[in-house]
Design an enzyme around this catalytic site. Structure first.
Site, PDB file in Angstrom:
ATOM      1  N   LEU A  17      32.446  38.962  39.786  1.00 17.23           N
ATOM      2  CA  LEU A  17      32.858  39.007  40.650  1.00 17.23           C
ATOM      3  C   LEU A  17      33.326  38.029  41.564  1.00 17.23           C
ATOM      4  O   LEU A  17      34.411  36.641  41.989  1.00 17.23           O
ATOM      5  CB  LEU A  17      32.288  39.807  41.951  1.00 17.23           C
ATOM      6  CG  LEU A  17      33.127  41.551  42.052  1.00 17.23           C
ATOM      7  CD1 LEU A  17      32.627  42.720  42.700  1.00 17.23           C
ATOM      8  CD2 LEU A  17      34.468  41.504  41.824  1.00 17.23           C
ATOM      9  N   ASP A  36      25.295  29.017  42.335  1.00 16.65           N
ATOM     10  CA  ASP A  36      25.399  30.260  41.931  1.00 16.65           C
ATOM     11  C   ASP A  36      23.550  29.286  41.367  1.00 16.65           C
ATOM     12  O   ASP A  36      23.706  28.415  42.066  1.00 16.65           O
ATOM     13  CB  ASP A  36      25.584  30.217  40.716  1.00 16.65           C
ATOM     14  CG  ASP A  36      25.504  31.536  40.048  1.00 16.65           C
ATOM     15  OD1 ASP A  36      25.876  32.753  40.229  1.00 16.65           O
ATOM     16  OD2 ASP A  36      24.221  31.504  38.732  1.00 16.65           O
ATOM     17  N   ASN A  89      28.785  35.903  48.558  1.00 20.48           N
ATOM     18  CA  ASN A  89      28.974  37.073  46.906  1.00 20.48           C
ATOM     19  C   ASN A  89      27.156  37.610  46.220  1.00 20.48           C
ATOM     20  O   ASN A  89      27.293  38.126  45.997  1.00 20.48           O
ATOM     21  CB  ASN A  89      29.473  36.630  45.845  1.00 20.48           C
ATOM     22  CG  ASN A  89      30.049  37.524  45.147  1.00 20.48           C
ATOM     23  OD1 ASN A  89      30.545  38.780  45.387  1.00 20.48           O
ATOM     24  ND2 ASN A  89      29.529  36.776  43.701  1.00 20.48           N
ATOM     25  N   TYR A 155      19.591  47.715  48.388  1.00 26.39           N
ATOM     26  CA  TYR A 155      20.325  46.968  47.657  1.00 26.39           C
ATOM     27  C   TYR A 155      21.451  47.522  49.329  1.00 26.39           C
ATOM     28  O   TYR A 155      22.089  47.276  50.025  1.00 26.39           O
ATOM     29  CB  TYR A 155      20.819  47.450  46.503  1.00 26.39           C
ATOM     30  CG  TYR A 155      22.262  46.786  46.623  1.00 26.39           C
ATOM     31  CD1 TYR A 155      22.737  45.831  46.039  1.00 26.39           C
ATOM     32  CD2 TYR A 155      23.564  48.025  46.433  1.00 26.39           C
ATOM     33  CE1 TYR A 155      23.777  45.409  45.500  1.00 26.39           C
ATOM     34  CE2 TYR A 155      24.324  47.835  45.781  1.00 26.39           C
ATOM     35  CZ  TYR A 155      25.222  46.337  45.810  1.00 26.39           C
ATOM     36  OH  TYR A 155      26.235  45.663  45.483  1.00 26.39           O
ATOM     37  N   LYS A 159      23.334  45.620  52.040  1.00 31.92           N
ATOM     38  CA  LYS A 159      25.295  45.817  51.763  1.00 31.92           C
ATOM     39  C   LYS A 159      25.115  46.562  53.245  1.00 31.92           C
ATOM     40  O   LYS A 159      26.751  46.045  54.251  1.00 31.92           O
ATOM     41  CB  LYS A 159      25.581  46.654  50.968  1.00 31.92           C
ATOM     42  CG  LYS A 159      25.120  46.252  49.792  1.00 31.92           C
ATOM     43  CD  LYS A 159      26.559  44.349  49.589  1.00 31.92           C
ATOM     44  CE  LYS A 159      26.400  43.924  48.027  1.00 31.92           C
ATOM     45  NZ  LYS A 159      26.228  42.405  48.811  1.00 31.92           N
TER      46      LYS A 159
END
Length: 306
Positions: A17, A36, A89, A155, A159
């Protein structure tokens, strides 16, 4: 959408993504800082963008620390003169059920997803307020953060926290003209393949080379990473100037607005509630229609919409 003159930072943009976001923003005219933890992956994405006539640089650093966040913002300013868009992201998974999840499993995911979003957004907000021309913070959440998911304590918590931060920062940055939104994407990625409900479908599509069926794209909102990237471009653009504090889902053919938590049912007892009174009234009162939880398993083709 014309993003010419805008500068964006995309974390975790080496593949999946994140790469789709970076490439879509560049194709719309933005200069992009490709971040990254994998230096080779970040460089490849930046080279692909410049090879197509876009502007990009790569910065390999693991997000989480304030130093990493400051480095990304500084790279944007030093190379392109400003910062207009931040897309948070970057993420990792350390899936375990609660009784098997270690402290390290929990901390690693919180560090990248939640702390990484916080530190990068803070650094970006400082710069955007100094510039005085507004900006866009686009925070990447997940359906797991909205509904919970088996084996993803760390996670899902991160989120969910990201959406809460988006709502808070939308208020705090409104006067500065900085919008803050959370994106809730669903797409076929290496990370999605770890979710039992989706893994067999993604693997079958990869094995056969056939596109996802229409029922999956529409009814389940599962598609490609490119399907999701269009929302990022919209939120980065001037067209979204009045969109802030929202959690927006996208995947396949589906675009959705997630609701904010709100009281669903309310009851009153003069003088307050005893435990016995709650027990006696629960099933006929506020607990008559309990909320569902967890990500629903994909519907079979024969039971899904035509």
């Amino acid at each position: 959408m014309d993003l010419s003159g805008k500068v964006a930072v995309v974390t975790g943009a080496g593949r999946g993504l994140g790469r789709a976001y970076a490439e879509a923003l560049a194709a719309a005219g933005a200069a992009v800082v490709v971040n990254d933890v994998n230096a080779e992956a970040a460089a490849q994405v930046a080279q692909a963008i410049t090879g197509d006539g876009g502007r990009a640089i790569d910065v390999a650093v693991p997000v989480g620390s304030a130093e990493a966040a400051d480095r990304l913002v500084a790279a944007a300013v030093e190379e392109f003169g400003r910062l207009d868009v931040l897309v948070t992201n970057a993420g990792i998974l350390r899936d375990r059920v609660l009784w098997k999840m270690s402290d390290d499993d929990f901390d690693a995911v919180i560090e990248v997803h939640l702390r990484g979003t916080f530190t990068c957004a803070r650094a970006a907000a400082v710069r955007m307020r100094e510039q005085g021309t507004g900006g866009r913070l686009i925070l990447v959440s997940s359906p797991a953060g909205q509904r919970g998911n088996f084996g993803q304590t760390n996670y899902a918590a991160a989120k969910a926290g990201i959406v809460a931060m988006a709502r808070t920062w939308a208020m705090e940055l409104a006067r500065a003209g900085v919008t803050v939104n959370a994106v809730v994407p669903v797409a076929a990625t290496e990370m999605t393949k770890t979710i039992p409900a989706f893994a067999p479908i993604i693997e079958e599509a990869e094995r056969t080379g056939r596109p996802f069926p229409g029922w999956l794209r529409r009814d389940e909102g599962m598609g490609t990473v490119e399907d999701v990237a269009s929302l990022i471009v919209f939120l980065a653009s001037d067209a979204s100037a009045d969109v802030t504090g929202q959690a927006i889902g996208i995947g396949g053919d589906r675009l959705a607005l997630w609701s904010h938590p709100a009281e669903k049912a309310v009851a009153f007892a003069d003088g307050g509630w005893t435990a016995e009174a709650i027990a006696a009234s629960w099933k006929s009162g506020v607990g008559a229609e309990p909320e569902t939880y967890g990500i629903p398993a994909p519907a079979a083709p024969e039971t899904a919409g035509a």
